[in-house]
Design an enzyme around this catalytic site. Sequence first.
Site, mmCIF file in Angstrom:
data_model
loop_
_atom_site.group_PDB
_atom_site.id
_atom_site.type_symbol
_atom_site.label_atom_id
_atom_site.label_comp_id
_atom_site.label_asym_id
_atom_site.label_seq_id
_atom_site.Cartn_x
_atom_site.Cartn_y
_atom_site.Cartn_z
ATOM 1 N N ARG A 104 0.744 -1.282 0.022
ATOM 2 C CA ARG A 104 -0.082 0.614 -0.080
ATOM 3 C C ARG A 104 0.462 1.353 -0.207
ATOM 4 O O ARG A 104 1.362 0.906 1.078
ATOM 5 C CB ARG A 104 -1.148 -0.436 1.161
ATOM 6 C CG ARG A 104 -1.927 -0.731 1.543
ATOM 7 C CD ARG A 104 -2.635 -0.604 2.759
ATOM 8 N NE ARG A 104 -2.619 -0.215 3.675
ATOM 9 C CZ ARG A 104 -3.153 -0.081 4.983
ATOM 10 N NH1 ARG A 104 -4.329 0.088 4.423
ATOM 11 N NH2 ARG A 104 -2.756 1.049 5.729
ATOM 12 N N THR A 108 -1.352 7.354 0.298
ATOM 13 C CA THR A 108 -3.245 7.718 -0.183
ATOM 14 C C THR A 108 -3.884 5.682 0.640
ATOM 15 O O THR A 108 -4.744 5.802 -0.258
ATOM 16 C CB THR A 108 -2.928 6.917 -2.190
ATOM 17 O OG1 THR A 108 -2.058 6.463 -2.633
ATOM 18 C CG2 THR A 108 -1.873 8.582 -2.308
ATOM 19 N N ASP A 201 0.457 -3.093 12.369
ATOM 20 C CA ASP A 201 0.599 -3.589 10.841
ATOM 21 C C ASP A 201 1.473 -4.839 11.143
ATOM 22 O O ASP A 201 1.996 -5.362 11.804
ATOM 23 C CB ASP A 201 2.271 -2.528 11.012
ATOM 24 C CG ASP A 201 2.228 -2.562 9.011
ATOM 25 O OD1 ASP A 201 2.615 -3.985 8.976
ATOM 26 O OD2 ASP A 201 2.360 -1.600 8.934
ATOM 27 N N ASP A 204 5.023 -5.733 9.658
ATOM 28 C CA ASP A 204 5.856 -5.559 10.565
ATOM 29 C C ASP A 204 5.813 -6.065 11.615
ATOM 30 O O ASP A 204 6.888 -7.225 11.914
ATOM 31 C CB ASP A 204 6.092 -3.634 10.875
ATOM 32 C CG ASP A 204 5.923 -4.060 9.418
ATOM 33 O OD1 ASP A 204 6.380 -3.297 8.825
ATOM 34 O OD2 ASP A 204 5.885 -2.246 9.983
#
Length: 210
Positions: A104, A108, A201, A204
């Site tokens: 991603r 945006t 995340d 991560d």
Amino acid sequence: MGNFEVMNHPLIQHKLTIIRNKDCGTREFREVVNEIATLLAFEVSRDMPLEDIDVQTPEGVAHAKHLTGKKVAVVPILRAGIGMVDGILNLIPAAKVGHIGMYRDEKTFEPHEYFVKLPNDIDKRQIFVVDPMLATGGSAIMAVDALVKRGVPESNIKFVCLVAAPEGVKALQKVHPNIDIYSAALDDHLENGYIVPGLGDAGDRLFGTK
Ligand SMILES: O=P(O)(O)OC[C@H]1O[C@H](OP(=O)(O)OP(=O)(O)O)[C@H](O)[C@@H]1O
Ligand SMILES: O=c1cc[nH]c(=O)[nH]1
Ligand SMILES: [Mg+2]
């Protein structure tokens, strides 16, 4: 119209709580994501077709069942989807694995495809697309687009995730109404592209990056 289902099994819910905790480290996060994936695989494979078969036991003939129908492909959306693959293969070890790479844009949140490698007979398989997070839905939509473009009927695809945002479920259902969506949780909302409360995340946390 495909289904959207939250998998409420107590073991799934308990394990999800473990990985939501911000203090859960990489090693435990990775282990528990795979454990949840195994439990989800058990739940989402409930409608796999069976056929009758006679099997000779040491004591006689059993009128038994075995799996029939389409062979399976597990398709993780890289990177984070990789964290769910081994967990699913625990239950469906003969499945083939395809990969769709997607990231991603940080500002945006638009998804970008960077890698696609799929089994040659992907259009004939029952497909489990796996990704821990369904946030805006952009990545999931683009991954399903990539499969449909290669001749896969939407009805052969199940999308399996750990945490979904209402916005993502709605967006995915709108563009690909015939796929089934399964999640361990439906969270509250999106904030800045992240699911709240979510688990942060996923990529991560799985791979120890930042
Ligand atoms: O529904 P969306 O808004 O598209 O968001 C979900 C996607 O975002 C994350 O991937 P990310 O881009 O962080 O890549 P990574 O898995 O490599 O970390 C996650 O693993 C999903 O693929
Ligand atoms: O909350 C989110 C949203 C997208 N991707 C993640 O890993 N987490
Ligand atoms: Mg990430």
